[in-house]
Scaffold this motif. Structure first.
Motif, PDB file in Angstrom:
ATOM      1  N   PHE A  36       4.344   5.389   1.865  1.00 46.07           N
ATOM      2  CA  PHE A  36       3.261   5.411   1.197  1.00 46.07           C
ATOM      3  C   PHE A  36       2.458   3.953   1.300  1.00 46.07           C
ATOM      4  N   ILE A  37       3.068   3.166   1.233  1.00 41.59           N
ATOM      5  CA  ILE A  37       2.457   1.828   1.144  1.00 41.59           C
ATOM      6  C   ILE A  37       1.613   1.348   2.363  1.00 41.59           C
ATOM      7  N   VAL A  38       2.151   2.018   3.490  1.00 39.98           N
ATOM      8  CA  VAL A  38       1.621   1.774   4.971  1.00 39.98           C
ATOM      9  C   VAL A  38       0.434   2.450   5.049  1.00 39.98           C
ATOM     10  N   ASN A  39       0.572   3.982   4.539  1.00 40.53           N
ATOM     11  CA  ASN A  39      -0.782   4.758   4.641  1.00 40.53           C
ATOM     12  C   ASN A  39      -1.960   4.189   4.402  1.00 40.53           C
ATOM     13  N   VAL A  40      -1.911   3.744   3.118  1.00 36.31           N
ATOM     14  CA  VAL A  40      -3.287   3.112   2.738  1.00 36.31           C
ATOM     15  C   VAL A  40      -3.943   1.616   3.423  1.00 36.31           C
TER      16      VAL A  40
ATOM     17  N   GLY B 190      -3.012  -0.641  -1.292  1.00 40.23           N
ATOM     18  CA  GLY B 190      -4.446  -1.026  -1.496  1.00 40.23           C
ATOM     19  C   GLY B 190      -4.637  -2.317  -1.841  1.00 40.23           C
ATOM     20  N   ILE B 191      -3.981  -2.806  -2.663  1.00 38.67           N
ATOM     21  CA  ILE B 191      -4.008  -3.980  -3.357  1.00 38.67           C
ATOM     22  C   ILE B 191      -3.883  -5.099  -2.542  1.00 38.67           C
ATOM     23  N   LEU B 192      -2.380  -5.073  -2.101  1.00 32.87           N
ATOM     24  CA  LEU B 192      -1.947  -6.097  -1.392  1.00 32.87           C
ATOM     25  C   LEU B 192      -2.730  -6.822  -0.073  1.00 32.87           C
ATOM     26  N   PRO B 193      -3.267  -6.056   0.784  1.00 34.86           N
ATOM     27  CA  PRO B 193      -4.079  -6.379   1.688  1.00 34.86           C
ATOM     28  C   PRO B 193      -5.355  -7.236   1.177  1.00 34.86           C
ATOM     29  N   ASP B 194      -5.661  -7.082   0.174  1.00 35.44           N
ATOM     30  CA  ASP B 194      -7.027  -7.519  -0.446  1.00 35.44           C
ATOM     31  C   ASP B 194      -6.810  -8.874  -1.248  1.00 35.44           C
ATOM     32  N   ILE B 195      -5.522  -9.359  -1.149  1.00 35.16           N
ATOM     33  CA  ILE B 195      -5.138 -10.642  -2.027  1.00 35.16           C
ATOM     34  C   ILE B 195      -5.868 -11.608  -1.289  1.00 35.16           C
ATOM     35  N   THR B 196      -6.462 -12.476  -1.500  1.00 40.16           N
ATOM     36  CA  THR B 196      -7.186 -13.615  -1.044  1.00 40.16           C
ATOM     37  C   THR B 196      -6.410 -15.063  -1.211  1.00 40.16           C
TER      38      THR B 196
ATOM     39  N   VAL C  59       0.718  18.640   7.784  1.00 38.36           N
ATOM     40  CA  VAL C  59      -0.528  18.349   7.357  1.00 38.36           C
ATOM     41  C   VAL C  59      -0.396  17.082   6.348  1.00 38.36           C
ATOM     42  N   GLN C  60       0.642  16.916   5.505  1.00 39.29           N
ATOM     43  CA  GLN C  60       1.006  15.933   4.668  1.00 39.29           C
ATOM     44  C   GLN C  60       0.500  14.449   4.683  1.00 39.29           C
ATOM     45  N   ASP C  61       0.851  14.026   5.905  1.00 41.78           N
ATOM     46  CA  ASP C  61       0.711  12.504   6.167  1.00 41.78           C
ATOM     47  C   ASP C  61      -0.828  12.303   6.916  1.00 41.78           C
ATOM     48  N   THR C  62      -0.925  13.693   7.694  1.00 40.90           N
ATOM     49  CA  THR C  62      -2.229  13.322   8.551  1.00 40.90           C
ATOM     50  C   THR C  62      -3.583  13.149   7.446  1.00 40.90           C
ATOM     51  N   TYR C  63      -3.503  13.972   6.399  1.00 38.18           N
ATOM     52  CA  TYR C  63      -4.410  13.749   5.176  1.00 38.18           C
ATOM     53  C   TYR C  63      -4.627  12.600   4.678  1.00 38.18           C
ATOM     54  N   PHE C  64      -3.681  11.577   4.586  1.00 29.75           N
ATOM     55  CA  PHE C  64      -3.726  10.413   4.257  1.00 29.75           C
ATOM     56  C   PHE C  64      -4.202   9.543   5.197  1.00 29.75           C
ATOM     57  N   LEU C  65      -3.563   9.641   6.446  1.00 24.58           N
ATOM     58  CA  LEU C  65      -4.252   9.000   7.449  1.00 24.58           C
ATOM     59  C   LEU C  65      -6.017   9.068   7.830  1.00 24.58           C
TER      60      LEU C  65
END
Length: 479
Positions: free
Chosen positions: A26-30, A155-161, A284-290
């Motif tokens: 799930f962390i990779v999906n976002v 969502g949060i980790l990639p935005d850490i500056t 369907v499940q992870d296609t939705y997130f992608l």
């Protein structure tokens, strides 16, 4: 003198395995758009980041349980945890797409050897049925919590500056958790007696690995390369190998050997129908997130942090429903699933109608996201329950392993087929309307697949009595 921990503390140690395996999906999906930018990858590379993890997990999941029997569950769990941690570090320090995807494949493989041991240990540590049910409930709730935390951190980790290339934290966060969990597992988990009679089907695992790899890779890479001849031939070759795999597995079972898949299971009607339904559902499940992640971040320009928060709403809906609806399955049976499917379809219709422009107030979507998550939380646990409820206890382990394998393979194929359809519809265009159109068409296909799930659920047997196998049941005796 060796310190002994209570069963509850041992359960926490064992739950670290399922926590890491779930959070890393799930962390990779976002975080996909940030990862793509960080390694200068292609759309196909990003599909592989998800699919190869699932492929490694799916192919070796059945084998993982057998390895625990042959070499000891403690040895398999600790080794799997250590290898998962090493693979996470490899992903975190990757500089090219192929390095990252190789690490993701080995993450999936190591998770497949780690997770089954935790489930098996719970059965050993908790002898009382009520205590065991409670333990599995805690174990499942930790997995559900991991999915929500994964979406938030993705969502949060990639935005850490504070650091450069902060997307790497998505993988490096596993290192302290994995190392501490491996040390505690090695020190405190009780040794497990090796089953001398158990045998590991190496040839079956190898054949299944090659056949599924030959299927998933061209499905994902072929689209971006305009379907060269080798990709088509590889898909045909994979189908031939799968047919050979099934033939050899049946021969082994007839000869009294221990195959990777127990075909006796398919004699049970509710297991077969439930498996068909689960395949359509997990496409369907992870296609939705992608597609939602790509639409929001790349199409609409929304930050990964905000995207992660939206998916947390979906995750909270999942957790709420999974805790509240499971008690009604025994009373209302398949009707519970049908309600969940209707909720998901209605929510997707709302997505299609309103999620078409960055100018829309995205908080209007919050109720729809919650309803979609609640639908997932209703369908997922209930579908598993109804699929396995009439399986005799001697086949329970094989049935759950087979179900989980089909689940992971279906998710990987969904990412390849439906995710590929989304990127095909998008093409090289970067206009918001192009993103919206690709999203709407793919979401409509997802709605149709969910309706097919509902059709299969409708035909599940109403009775709670065991479904007796037919005379064409691979020799399974009637119960």
């Amino acid at each position: 003198m060796r310190l002994k921990l209570s069963r509850e503390l041992l359960l926490i140690i064992l739950s670290a395995g399922i926590f890491l395996s779930v959070i890393d999906l799930f962390i990779v999906n976002v975080a996909i758009p940030s990862i793509k930018k960080g390694i200068h990858g292609t759309d196909a590379d990003m599909q592989l980041v998800i699919a190869l993890y699932l492929l490694g997990y799916a192919v070796f999941l059945l084998a993982g349980g057998r390895v625990g029997d042959v070499y000891g569950k403690k040895n398999a769990y600790v080794t799997g945890m250590v290898l998962f941690t090493i693979a996470s570090g490899f992903c975190g320090f990757a500089h090219t797409a192929w390095q990252l995807n190789l690490g993701r494949l080995f993450q999936g493989i190591s998770a497949a050897f780690m997770v089954p041991q935790g489930i098996a240990y719970i059965q050993v540590l908790f002898n009382d049925p009520k205590a065991r049910t409670r333990a599995f409930g805690i174990y499942g709730s930790i997995a559900g919590t991991a999915s929500v935390i994964g979406q938030l951190l993705g969502g949060i980790l990639p935005d850490i500056t504070l650091i450069d290339e902060s997307w790497r934290l998505v993988f490096l966060i596993n290192l302290p958790i994995g190392l501490i969990s491996a040390v505690f597992a090695a020190k405190f988990l009780p040794d497990h007696k090796v089953v001398q009679s158990a045998r590991f089907d190496f040839s079956g695992a190898a054949l299944l690995t090659v056949s599924l790899t030959c299927l998933v890779l061209p499905v994902i890479l072929g689209r971006e390369l305009n379907w060269p001849l080798w990709s088509v031939m590889l898909i045909i070759f994979s189908l031939i190998l799968l047919a050979v795999f099934i033939y050899i597995q049946k021969r082994k079972q007839t000869a009294g050997k221990q195959p990777l898949i127990d075909f006796h299971l398919f004699a049970f009607k509710d297991f077969r129908i439930g498996l068909y339904a689960s395949v359509c559902y997990f496409l369907v499940q992870d296609t939705y997130f992608l597609i939602n992640t790509v639409l929001m971040q790349t199409g609409f320009g929304i930050s990964s942090s905000v995207t992660g928060l939206f998916f947390v709403v979906q995750g909270l809906g999942y957790m709420f429903a999974s805790f509240t609806t499971v008690r009604y399955v025994g009373r209302y049976g398949k009707n519970v699933l049908i309600v969940g499917i209707i909720a998901m379809v209605v929510s997707l219709a709302f997505h299609i109608a309103f999620l078409h422009s960055p100018k829309i107030n995205l908080f209007v979507l919050v109720p729809a996201l919650f309803v979609y998550g609640a639908g997932c939380g209703t369908v997922l646990p209930s579908l598993l329950t109804l699929t396995l409820k009439n399986i005799p206890s001697e086949y329970a382990g094989a049935a759950s392993g087979t179900y989980a394998t089909f689940q992971q393979i279906s998710i990987a194929l969904g990412i390849g087929i439906l995710g590929g359809m989304f990127y095909d519809l998008l093409g090289s265009q970067t206009d918001v309307q192009d993103f919206s159109r690709a999203y709407q068409v793919t979401s409509f296909i997802n709605m149709l697949l969910l309706l097919v799930v509902g059709m299969f659920v409708f035909f599940l047997p109403k009775s709670h009595a065991p479904c007796l196998p037919s005379k064409h049941s691979f020799g399974l005796p009637r119960k």
